[in-house]
Design an enzyme around this catalytic site. Sequence first.
Site, short mmCIF file in Angstrom:
data_model
loop_
_atom_site.label_atom_id
_atom_site.label_comp_id
_atom_site.label_asym_id
_atom_site.label_seq_id
_atom_site.Cartn_x
_atom_site.Cartn_y
_atom_site.Cartn_z
N ASP A 7 67.18 58.92 -12.81
CA ASP A 7 68.07 57.49 -13.22
C ASP A 7 69.40 58.29 -13.37
O ASP A 7 70.12 57.98 -14.08
CB ASP A 7 67.21 57.46 -14.72
CG ASP A 7 68.02 56.28 -15.28
OD1 ASP A 7 68.86 55.41 -14.75
OD2 ASP A 7 67.84 55.90 -16.39
N CYS A 25 59.10 46.34 -24.67
CA CYS A 25 60.23 46.02 -25.99
C CYS A 25 60.92 48.05 -25.98
O CYS A 25 62.40 47.00 -26.93
CB CYS A 25 59.17 46.02 -26.89
SG CYS A 25 58.04 44.99 -27.14
N HIS A 52 64.33 48.26 -28.27
CA HIS A 52 64.57 48.41 -29.82
C HIS A 52 63.77 49.58 -29.74
O HIS A 52 63.70 50.06 -30.44
CB HIS A 52 62.91 46.81 -30.05
CG HIS A 52 62.96 45.78 -30.65
ND1 HIS A 52 64.14 45.26 -31.62
CD2 HIS A 52 62.85 45.12 -29.50
CE1 HIS A 52 64.45 44.02 -30.75
NE2 HIS A 52 63.61 44.00 -29.86
#
Length: 710
Positions: free
Chosen positions: A332, A633, A637
């Site tokens: 990444d 999620c 979050h």
Amino acid sequence: MWKKPVALLTALALGLSGFGFAVADAVAEGGKGPAWLDSARMAKQETDGTDWVHDGRTYSAQRYSPLTQINASNVNQLGITWYDELDTYRGVEATPLYADGVIYNTLPWNITMAYDARTGKRLWTYDPQVPREFGRYACCEPDARGLAMWKGKIIINTLDGRLIALDAATGKPVWTVQTFEHDMPYTITGAPRVFDGKVVVGNSGGDLGVRGFAAAYDAETGKKLWKFYLTPGDPAKGPDGEASDSVMAMAAKTWAGEWWKLGGGANPWDSISYDPKLNTVYIGTGNGSPLSWHYRSQSKGDNLFVCSIVAVDATTGKYKWHYQMVPEEDWDFTCTSSIVSADLKIKGRMRQVIMQAPKNGFYYVLDRKTGEFISAEKIAPVNWALGFDKKGRPIMNPAAHYGTDPVLVMPSAGGAHNWFPMGYSPRTKLAYLPTYEWGMVYARDPNYQAKPFRSNSGWGGYTGDALKKRIALQAEAAKMEKAFLTAWDPVAQKAVWKVPLPRHGNGGVMITGSDLVFEGTTKQTFAAFDARTGKILWEMPVQSAPVGGAITYMLDGVQYIAVNAGWGGGAAQVERGAGTELPRASARLLVFKLGGNVQLPPLKADEKIPDPPPVTANEATIARGAQLYAQTCQGCHGQQAIGGVRDLRKLTRAEHAKFNDIVLGGISKDKGMASFADLLKQDEVDAIHAYIIARANEDWGRSSESAAPH
């Protein structure tokens, strides 16, 4: 390619307010009206610091202004002259623009406004009514990093892919064009750039599975001029009929397997730069999709044009050259950080260069005409590469290519330098950038399966012995964590000075002709540093961390500085995920001048953490919920349900009672939490809810049955 029917609004509300205000004194040279930027006026920016009309101020993107009224002898008199409450706790990452007495700014969900730059009075507001379901596709909040200006128009792009030109005087739309289809989870979070009448825009979404591209549009009409794909498509479908066709066969030879099913990635989600003399656009590209090289390309090939700079002809979009920072990209390491142009004397010869310090830990200097590798050096600890060969290709460290056994790689996916804007001073011959020293533990998930419209990392190692090793290695990484504002000599390729700062996420820089460097810090301050020594000359608490770049401008003979103070985005997720989030105010646009004396109101007191419900689910359900949470999620979050845009461990009992209505019913859509009924079934939502309850009890609840798999 997976198809995703998205319920787009065919007739979006204009979302205009504030009409009837006159744009006072907003008349550009020649009486053509406010924000009348053309090529001639853009050329004047090299020596005239009155305005800030482009994301990086000039096409060189140096974020340098020649203004000198504010200097080392008086900067301690700097104070707030006005501010505007932006009514959001989401990250505000935009660099504002200024021209002709008016500041233009843009917020999350691409809400855009104009201000009287003297008083802070809002002149107009435009809300493009972005469908809130697109928030789930934004890796790190529904950010907007800036806007553009051209001949009386303010140009924005929206999270859902629209490019919109607004009348600078009224905020009314002049034209609108859709830049991508919705068969993949594309978004746009970077700023549009106008280069001599052409709007060039990229896109985001590589973490979820898309095929990156950049495209150019006519700034007067919105007509598409060219499109350049940054990864090859499905070979069975043949050429795309776009400017990139001439190099896609070459790029395809660097891939293996069925990469096109998740698009390949390489999204240009932030930095795009331009040289008017060479008529060249430079596109910085992002990570691969999936993130794991093994699952993306069978651990084979360089995967062009992932994590590269690609140079194209500004008029036609035709390929000129490329340089790949990270072949075999597996970590990444997006290469979308600021691309800055300068002329440097290297080994006795003047070179036209571009410079970039992407996530991967190196500072690169390339010839901007040919793409020739000139030099690169570490700005932070690095172990994924062992150096560079004579052609400038990194020498890969085989040990950094992880399997199912966790390994520690430096730097982390957060980067030695992320998107926070870098700058360069032609006076000091130094670049200035926030840097970060850390590592990250990587392992491959042996059970990974591609899932459309969800996070597709392919990473694992979160259970059993692999988890134990991960925790031990991450403890090693935590010991090395350091953050700095760094002054870098790009010719000698070494740090000249470094100022320690407390944590990752310090803001972009702005430099002035009086040798001052301004930066927002994670101490929740806005500060000025001596550009030659790094000495802190002035620092003001502003109740949040300004992460975007500041601007400076001259109005009525007075120099002003403006910056958005709105902590958020990916760096904030790291902080929140570590449980170290600081109390902060909602976001504000702050404007400073010498003698400014406006005070900020006191911070509100923290609310008490509510007690969670007791754990009633069995361990298997909680473990399943942990996996579903990670896939669906955690982007918003936080990992392990720590922090994020909203820390779900802190839900009230009333919110727990409405959990299904929120996740499946979409009752909080107006806050950015659209329904997930198209992605999750009831039993999956129940498992996620059980995991969240278990995590809350694990960290501070009273349940004796807490059993969350950490």
